[in-house]
Design an enzyme around this catalytic site. Structure first.
Site, PDB file in Angstrom:
ATOM      1  N   CYS A   2       0.846  -1.192   0.000  1.00  0.00           N
ATOM      2  CA  CYS A   2       0.000   0.000   0.000  1.00  0.00           C
ATOM      3  C   CYS A   2       0.881   1.241   0.000  1.00  0.00           C
ATOM      4  O   CYS A   2       2.069   1.170   0.301  1.00  0.00           O
ATOM      5  CB  CYS A   2      -0.904   0.025   1.237  1.00  0.00           C
ATOM      6  SG  CYS A   2      -1.903  -1.465   1.481  1.00  0.00           S
ATOM      7  N   ARG A  16      -4.709   7.095   1.000  1.00  0.00           N
ATOM      8  CA  ARG A  16      -3.867   5.924   0.751  1.00  0.00           C
ATOM      9  C   ARG A  16      -4.466   5.050  -0.331  1.00  0.00           C
ATOM     10  O   ARG A  16      -5.662   5.155  -0.676  1.00  0.00           O
ATOM     11  CB  ARG A  16      -3.724   5.125   2.037  1.00  0.00           C
ATOM     12  CG  ARG A  16      -5.018   4.654   2.703  1.00  0.00           C
ATOM     13  CD  ARG A  16      -5.481   3.257   2.331  1.00  0.00           C
ATOM     14  NE  ARG A  16      -4.492   2.250   2.612  1.00  0.00           N
ATOM     15  CZ  ARG A  16      -4.288   1.708   3.818  1.00  0.00           C
ATOM     16  NH1 ARG A  16      -5.067   2.067   4.829  1.00  0.00           N
ATOM     17  NH2 ARG A  16      -3.371   0.779   3.997  1.00  0.00           N
ATOM     18  N   ASN A  79       0.873  -2.247   5.725  1.00  0.00           N
ATOM     19  CA  ASN A  79       1.505  -3.529   5.998  1.00  0.00           C
ATOM     20  C   ASN A  79       3.005  -3.362   6.262  1.00  0.00           C
ATOM     21  O   ASN A  79       3.700  -2.652   5.535  1.00  0.00           O
ATOM     22  CB  ASN A  79       1.282  -4.468   4.811  1.00  0.00           C
ATOM     23  CG  ASN A  79       1.569  -5.902   5.157  1.00  0.00           C
ATOM     24  OD1 ASN A  79       1.367  -6.323   6.302  1.00  0.00           O
ATOM     25  ND2 ASN A  79       2.022  -6.686   4.189  1.00  0.00           N
TER      26      ASN A  79
END
Length: 317
Positions: A2, A16, A79
């Site tokens: 991401c 995002r 992540n």
């Protein structure tokens, strides 16, 4: 994988991409001021700042991926699979479970300075919501119009970094991502001086184009820091989606398992000053908006909006 970024014109924006091979049924979720919050390791309140963001709601509890509160403080979790290490709960410390870190911050603090001071004192632990949800290995970007920080739970403890570029991706740890930008200090949006040959026209060379986290960090930082747009809402929001468009994942280009491909499930952009959450999805490129101030922010119940994920084509004739 991401990517998150911040952006500022007349207002402050943040958002995002969520890149994954499947969706958990995320919803745009407004947590009003009187929604009862009880934190796993003690504390809680029935009166707090209102929050809007993208969340997976389990048993009525929103597990936010990214969100902003009514005071303009925003936060996103990305992540951090290889490096994340959570502590064990300790007596005498402010223990905060990883799954409730976003509401813990955004429900209580009105500014980045307040949030940072509080986070410096906490013990971030790997307590799970329940057996259905293992502890997600994450790191976070937290920002308001004054700046941004990155928070990382590591083997060496909880690290807090100033985030001058206002960008976050995944591995490696943030200090390595930031140092890597030194390799691109001569990168420019202008046509470079060509000392090789008059027959060649070489502009904008050197910007990495692969899908790795380090390349996306450089690409997002370069695009964001060189971005120009009008200062109105439409121009600012449109430009933000173009910035994150530079790091989108296209189905077929990143295979994570047999016949499973990572895609940009959604891209978000929230106007932190006005409390408006904008998003697009992989299947619906039209920008959709949810305004927290059109909800009853003194309610005690969540307001939830499923993502509109069906292709929306405007036929002009």
């Amino acid at each position: 994988m991401c990517t998150a970024a911040t952006y500022r014109t007349d207002d402050f924006y943040m958002g995002r991409t969520l890149d994954y091979e499947f969706s958990y049924g995320e919803e745009i979720t407004v947590m009003p001021r009187n929604f009862p919050l009880s934190f796993r390791h003690g504390g809680g309140t029935d009166r707090h700042y209102a929050i809007i963001g993208m969340a997976h709601v389990a048993d009525g509890y929103p597990m936010y991926y990214d969100a902003v509160n009514e005071k303009g403080l925003g936060m996103a979790g990305l992540n951090f699979a290889a490096s994340a290490r959570y502590s064990e709960p300790e007596d005498g410390k402010q223990n905060v479970a990883q799954f409730e870190f976003i509401p813990w911050v955004l429900s209580q603090f009105a500014s980045l300075g307040q949030a940072r001071s509080a986070i410096e004192k906490i013990n971030l632990v790997g307590t799970t919501y329940d057996s259905r949800y293992p502890a997600a290995k994450m790191h976070w970007i937290i920002a308001d119009k004054s700046g941004a920080i990155t928070v990382e739970p590591t083997e060496g403890g909880l690290k807090i970094y100033d985030n001058a570029p206002g960008v976050l991706t995944n591995e490696p740890p943030f200090d390595m991502q930031l140092f890597n930008l030194n390799n691109y200090m001569r990168l420019s949006p202008k046509q470079p001086e060509n000392s090789f040959s008059d027959a060649l026209d070489m502009g904008g060379l050197g910007l990495p184009g692969d899908l790795s986290s380090m390349s996306r960090f450089v690409r997002a930082a370069f695009t964001k820091l060189n971005s120009l747009s009008g200062s109105g809402e439409a121009e600012s929001v449109g430009q933000f989606f173009h910035i994150l468009g530079s790091v989108e994942q296209v189905r077929g280009c990143c295979e994570v398992a047999q016949d499973k491909y990572e895609i940009t499930i959604y891209t978000s952009c929230f106007n932190a000053d006005k409390g408006v959450y904008y998003y697009t999805t992989y299947n619906n490129r039209r920008i959709t908006a949810v305004d927290m101030h059109r909800e009853n922010l003194d309610s005690d119940s969540l307001a939830r909006y499923p993502m509109l994920d069906k292709e929306d084509v405007l036929r002009q004739n």
